[in-house]
Design a protein around this motif. Sequence first.
Motif, PDB file in Angstrom:
ATOM      1  N   ARG A   1      32.651  49.644  38.926  1.00 20.22           N
ATOM      2  CA  ARG A   1      33.896  49.259  39.598  1.00 20.22           C
ATOM      3  C   ARG A   1      34.111  50.080  40.868  1.00 20.22           C
ATOM      4  O   ARG A   1      34.626  49.562  41.870  1.00 20.22           O
ATOM      5  CB  ARG A   1      35.070  49.426  38.636  1.00 20.22           C
ATOM      6  N   LEU A   2      33.708  51.336  40.853  1.00 15.24           N
ATOM      7  CA  LEU A   2      33.739  52.138  42.073  1.00 15.24           C
ATOM      8  C   LEU A   2      32.809  51.543  43.122  1.00 15.24           C
ATOM      9  O   LEU A   2      33.167  51.425  44.301  1.00 15.24           O
ATOM     10  CB  LEU A   2      33.317  53.582  41.776  1.00 15.24           C
ATOM     11  N   MET A   3      31.597  51.183  42.707  1.00 16.79           N
ATOM     12  CA  MET A   3      30.625  50.607  43.627  1.00 16.79           C
ATOM     13  C   MET A   3      31.114  49.274  44.207  1.00 16.79           C
ATOM     14  O   MET A   3      30.778  48.925  45.344  1.00 16.79           O
ATOM     15  CB  MET A   3      29.283  50.393  42.914  1.00 16.79           C
ATOM     16  N   ALA A   4      31.894  48.546  43.410  1.00 20.45           N
ATOM     17  CA  ALA A   4      32.425  47.261  43.866  1.00 20.45           C
ATOM     18  C   ALA A   4      33.642  47.431  44.765  1.00 20.45           C
ATOM     19  O   ALA A   4      34.113  46.460  45.371  1.00 20.45           O
ATOM     20  CB  ALA A   4      32.782  46.384  42.668  1.00 20.45           C
ATOM     21  N   GLY A   5      34.176  48.637  44.840  1.00 19.33           N
ATOM     22  CA  GLY A   5      35.364  48.877  45.642  1.00 19.33           C
ATOM     23  C   GLY A   5      36.650  48.468  44.958  1.00 19.33           C
ATOM     24  O   GLY A   5      37.698  48.379  45.602  1.00 19.33           O
ATOM     25  N   LEU A   6      36.608  48.248  43.652  1.00 21.67           N
ATOM     26  CA  LEU A   6      37.804  47.838  42.913  1.00 21.67           C
ATOM     27  C   LEU A   6      38.714  49.015  42.614  1.00 21.67           C
ATOM     28  O   LEU A   6      39.927  48.833  42.435  1.00 21.67           O
ATOM     29  CB  LEU A   6      37.394  47.145  41.611  1.00 21.67           C
ATOM     30  N   ILE A   7      38.151  50.200  42.517  1.00 26.80           N
ATOM     31  CA  ILE A   7      38.920  51.424  42.349  1.00 26.80           C
ATOM     32  C   ILE A   7      38.334  52.465  43.290  1.00 26.80           C
ATOM     33  O   ILE A   7      37.206  52.321  43.778  1.00 26.80           O
ATOM     34  CB  ILE A   7      38.904  51.942  40.892  1.00 26.80           C
ATOM     35  N   GLU A   8      39.091  53.528  43.546  1.00 27.38           N
ATOM     36  CA  GLU A   8      38.630  54.578  44.443  1.00 27.38           C
ATOM     37  C   GLU A   8      38.300  55.842  43.655  1.00 27.38           C
ATOM     38  O   GLU A   8      38.933  56.134  42.640  1.00 27.38           O
ATOM     39  CB  GLU A   8      39.695  54.877  45.497  1.00 27.38           C
TER      40      GLU A   8
ATOM     41  N   GLY B   1      34.030  54.667  54.251  1.00 28.63           N
ATOM     42  CA  GLY B   1      33.808  54.320  52.856  1.00 28.63           C
ATOM     43  C   GLY B   1      33.981  52.823  52.644  1.00 28.63           C
ATOM     44  O   GLY B   1      34.567  52.126  53.477  1.00 28.63           O
ATOM     45  N   ILE B   2      33.487  52.318  51.510  1.00 34.30           N
ATOM     46  CA  ILE B   2      33.521  50.872  51.273  1.00 34.30           C
ATOM     47  C   ILE B   2      34.933  50.332  51.151  1.00 34.30           C
ATOM     48  O   ILE B   2      35.194  49.170  51.459  1.00 34.30           O
ATOM     49  CB  ILE B   2      32.708  50.500  50.019  1.00 34.30           C
ATOM     50  N   THR B   3      35.882  51.171  50.713  1.00 37.87           N
ATOM     51  CA  THR B   3      37.257  50.685  50.574  1.00 37.87           C
ATOM     52  C   THR B   3      38.010  50.668  51.897  1.00 37.87           C
ATOM     53  O   THR B   3      39.119  50.146  51.967  1.00 37.87           O
ATOM     54  CB  THR B   3      38.036  51.534  49.550  1.00 37.87           C
ATOM     55  N   ASP B   4      37.406  51.210  52.952  1.00 37.16           N
ATOM     56  CA  ASP B   4      38.049  51.169  54.267  1.00 37.16           C
ATOM     57  C   ASP B   4      37.961  49.784  54.899  1.00 37.16           C
ATOM     58  O   ASP B   4      38.774  49.434  55.749  1.00 37.16           O
ATOM     59  CB  ASP B   4      37.417  52.206  55.203  1.00 37.16           C
ATOM     60  N   ASP B   5      36.945  49.015  54.494  1.00 34.98           N
ATOM     61  CA  ASP B   5      36.793  47.639  54.976  1.00 34.98           C
ATOM     62  C   ASP B   5      36.373  46.778  53.787  1.00 34.98           C
ATOM     63  O   ASP B   5      35.208  46.412  53.651  1.00 34.98           O
ATOM     64  CB  ASP B   5      35.759  47.557  56.099  1.00 34.98           C
TER      65      ASP B   5
END
Length: 223
Positions: free
Chosen positions: A57-64, A78-82
């Motif tokens: 889930r971290l790798m998927a960007g679902l959680i940080e 980071g992946i969650t920035d975009d």
Amino acid sequence: MSREHGFVRLMLNFLGQGLGCFRGGRLVFANLSFALQPGNALILLGPNGSGKSTLLRLMAGLIEPLEGRIQWSDSDAGITDDPDLHYGRTHYVGHADAVKPVLTVTENVAFWARLRSPQSDVAGAIDKLGIAPLADVPGQFLSAGQKRRVNLARILAVPANLWLLDEPATALDVDAIAALCDAIAEHRAAGGMVVASTHQNLALTDHAVLHLSDYITEDPALV
């Protein structure tokens, strides 16, 4: 860059450094790092509760993460920035099989494919996983293994660089597992990357293994 199997091979690396994650009132893992290059496969192993699903889930960007960063090699962010950019590069298949009971097999796969791209190969994806004879059967009449195949067909219908698979072989019979492994091999040959958690033996060649139990913290002050 080159284009194969419907997606652009950008030769990007997928990286995670110094990752820690706090879930359910405890630090699940700490100081975890990984690196994947095009064509790589990473198998996540560990007992229940060791953090395999959490890492996916971290790798998927679902959680940080609590600490550390996950990124692609073409960006310092980071992946969650975009999240939209990361979503376009990634297929994530979790524990739950999101099969709508009133839709047929074809309609279920087409529904998810349209969310990603107007162009897809729904029929080819269904055929590769051996469920073409069930194409017109509503989801409510499928067995657990058949629903799992429908869910996995989503990753074949529309290309993406990175596949994140949480226990993909659950409820699958021997033939279905073989079809899944063939699909993974084809994806890797085209430059794709795969991360999968599993308690079953997947016949994959030249893959790396990450044991989540190596990163479990037992510091009572962190629980």
